[in-house]
Design a protein around this motif. Sequence first.
Motif, PDB file in Angstrom:
ATOM      1  N   SER A  53       0.612  -1.337  -0.295  1.00 40.87           N
ATOM      2  CA  SER A  53       0.237   0.145  -0.237  1.00 40.87           C
ATOM      3  C   SER A  53       0.890   1.472  -0.524  1.00 40.87           C
ATOM      4  O   SER A  53       2.176   0.987  -0.243  1.00 40.87           O
ATOM      5  N   ASP A  54       0.587   2.066   0.266  1.00 39.76           N
ATOM      6  CA  ASP A  54       0.809   3.452   0.320  1.00 39.76           C
ATOM      7  C   ASP A  54       1.897   3.528   1.767  1.00 39.76           C
ATOM      8  O   ASP A  54       2.684   4.506   1.839  1.00 39.76           O
ATOM      9  N   ARG A  55       1.932   2.679   2.053  1.00 41.88           N
ATOM     10  CA  ARG A  55       2.188   2.731   3.781  1.00 41.88           C
ATOM     11  C   ARG A  55       3.533   2.367   3.757  1.00 41.88           C
ATOM     12  O   ARG A  55       3.880   1.167   3.176  1.00 41.88           O
ATOM     13  N   VAL A  56       4.626   2.789   4.015  1.00 35.26           N
ATOM     14  CA  VAL A  56       6.149   1.912   4.469  1.00 35.26           C
ATOM     15  C   VAL A  56       6.282   1.973   5.166  1.00 35.26           C
ATOM     16  O   VAL A  56       5.952   2.268   6.604  1.00 35.26           O
ATOM     17  N   LEU A  57       6.721   0.169   5.685  1.00 36.61           N
ATOM     18  CA  LEU A  57       7.132  -0.244   7.335  1.00 36.61           C
ATOM     19  C   LEU A  57       8.420   0.594   7.778  1.00 36.61           C
ATOM     20  O   LEU A  57       9.260  -0.107   8.591  1.00 36.61           O
ATOM     21  N   TRP A  58       8.462   2.091   7.634  1.00 30.25           N
ATOM     22  CA  TRP A  58       9.774   2.618   7.755  1.00 30.25           C
ATOM     23  C   TRP A  58       9.796   3.554   7.845  1.00 30.25           C
ATOM     24  O   TRP A  58       8.473   4.260   7.678  1.00 30.25           O
ATOM     25  N   SER A  59      10.646   4.501   8.916  1.00 32.62           N
ATOM     26  CA  SER A  59      10.500   5.576   8.880  1.00 32.62           C
ATOM     27  C   SER A  59      10.682   6.856   7.703  1.00 32.62           C
ATOM     28  O   SER A  59      11.465   5.751   6.757  1.00 32.62           O
ATOM     29  N   ALA A  60      10.669   7.812   7.335  1.00 33.36           N
ATOM     30  CA  ALA A  60      11.229   8.833   7.020  1.00 33.36           C
ATOM     31  C   ALA A  60      12.522   8.840   6.594  1.00 33.36           C
ATOM     32  O   ALA A  60      13.026   9.897   6.820  1.00 33.36           O
ATOM     33  N   ASP A  61      13.210   7.805   5.761  1.00 31.15           N
ATOM     34  CA  ASP A  61      14.622   7.956   5.577  1.00 31.15           C
ATOM     35  C   ASP A  61      14.991   7.453   4.546  1.00 31.15           C
ATOM     36  O   ASP A  61      14.548   6.484   4.657  1.00 31.15           O
ATOM     37  N   GLU A  62      16.074   8.015   4.034  1.00 33.65           N
ATOM     38  CA  GLU A  62      16.157   7.015   2.181  1.00 33.65           C
ATOM     39  C   GLU A  62      16.690   6.132   2.843  1.00 33.65           C
ATOM     40  O   GLU A  62      16.653   4.944   1.839  1.00 33.65           O
ATOM     41  N   ARG A  63      17.541   6.470   3.278  1.00 38.52           N
ATOM     42  CA  ARG A  63      18.647   5.071   3.592  1.00 38.52           C
ATOM     43  C   ARG A  63      18.518   3.575   4.083  1.00 38.52           C
ATOM     44  O   ARG A  63      18.704   3.027   4.135  1.00 38.52           O
ATOM     45  N   MET A  64      17.708   4.092   5.223  1.00 37.46           N
ATOM     46  CA  MET A  64      16.805   2.933   6.230  1.00 37.46           C
ATOM     47  C   MET A  64      15.946   2.375   5.328  1.00 37.46           C
ATOM     48  O   MET A  64      15.368   1.253   5.243  1.00 37.46           O
ATOM     49  N   ASP A  65      14.848   3.270   4.141  1.00 38.23           N
ATOM     50  CA  ASP A  65      14.369   2.714   3.301  1.00 38.23           C
ATOM     51  C   ASP A  65      14.765   2.098   2.251  1.00 38.23           C
ATOM     52  O   ASP A  65      14.206   0.757   2.067  1.00 38.23           O
ATOM     53  N   LEU A  66      15.728   1.928   1.769  1.00 35.53           N
ATOM     54  CA  LEU A  66      16.493   0.736   1.558  1.00 35.53           C
ATOM     55  C   LEU A  66      16.896  -0.476   1.994  1.00 35.53           C
ATOM     56  O   LEU A  66      16.810  -1.391   1.443  1.00 35.53           O
ATOM     57  N   VAL A  67      17.420  -0.025   3.552  1.00 32.92           N
ATOM     58  CA  VAL A  67      18.124  -1.031   3.964  1.00 32.92           C
ATOM     59  C   VAL A  67      16.643  -2.324   4.395  1.00 32.92           C
ATOM     60  O   VAL A  67      17.076  -2.944   4.300  1.00 32.92           O
ATOM     61  N   ASN A  68      16.000  -1.316   4.471  1.00 30.68           N
ATOM     62  CA  ASN A  68      14.547  -2.423   5.113  1.00 30.68           C
ATOM     63  C   ASN A  68      14.018  -2.750   3.720  1.00 30.68           C
ATOM     64  O   ASN A  68      13.704  -4.230   3.963  1.00 30.68           O
TER      65      ASN A  68
END
Length: 246
Positions: A53-68
């Motif tokens: 969905s449009d919800r992502v399971l991580w915080s608004a952080d580009e690096r953590m985004d990719l890591v997750n």
Amino acid sequence: MARVCIDPGHGGYDPGAVGPTGLKEKDVVLDIALQTGKLLASAGLEVSFTRTSDRVLWSADERMDLVNRCRIANQTGADFFVSIHCNSANNPDAHGTETYYCSRSDRGAIVARLIQEELVKTLGLRDRQTKEGNYYVLRETVMPAVLTEIAFINNQQEEQLLARPDFRVKVAQAISGVLVKYFGAGSRGGEPEHSEPQLVINGRVVTNVPSCLIDGKTYVELRSLVSNLGGEVRWDEMTKTIIVEL
Ligand SMILES: [Zn+2]
């Protein structure tokens, strides 16, 4: 049963690229990803997503985004990872389809080429070829991985295409079609999930050369094959020439 992890790029806080009329990459790729997943699941493959969905399971952080995203793919034990994106460039005339793979994955390169060919055939957009890409999600996922850029969302004509439901269906059919062919339909049972022929060179069984059988054609990774034969493969970027010396 083969497992595929589908990664719709961006999402939540991150809209990705935005087209001239305001179409957001995150919405386009989510729709395509969900449709791709549905087609894969109905063909008997196991599917996981980095987001549904449009919800992502991580915080608004580009690096953590990719890591997750990579963590999800690696933890679900996926056999293949496909990241779906729309392209964007400063040049409003840039157009076409391109697909990236990670240099260390021969299998990723093979599937990237098959996906690219199928997308170009189905969508009829400019063939910008497959390319080696040093993307985090390609590098940090442990399974073969590809990242496909369907079309340029900043290009007026291609934004219009990306907005169309029938265009998105075609993209999903192209991507899922290749993966189903490559991994074999799980519903058919059968032990090898994708047909991987045995390679024998001068009487010696060679196990370090990736190969696969698709539609009756055998694909063998050239560089590994030639180096097993004691030769060398070079690539001339200028002339796009593969040079084999045996
Ligand atoms: Zn993107």
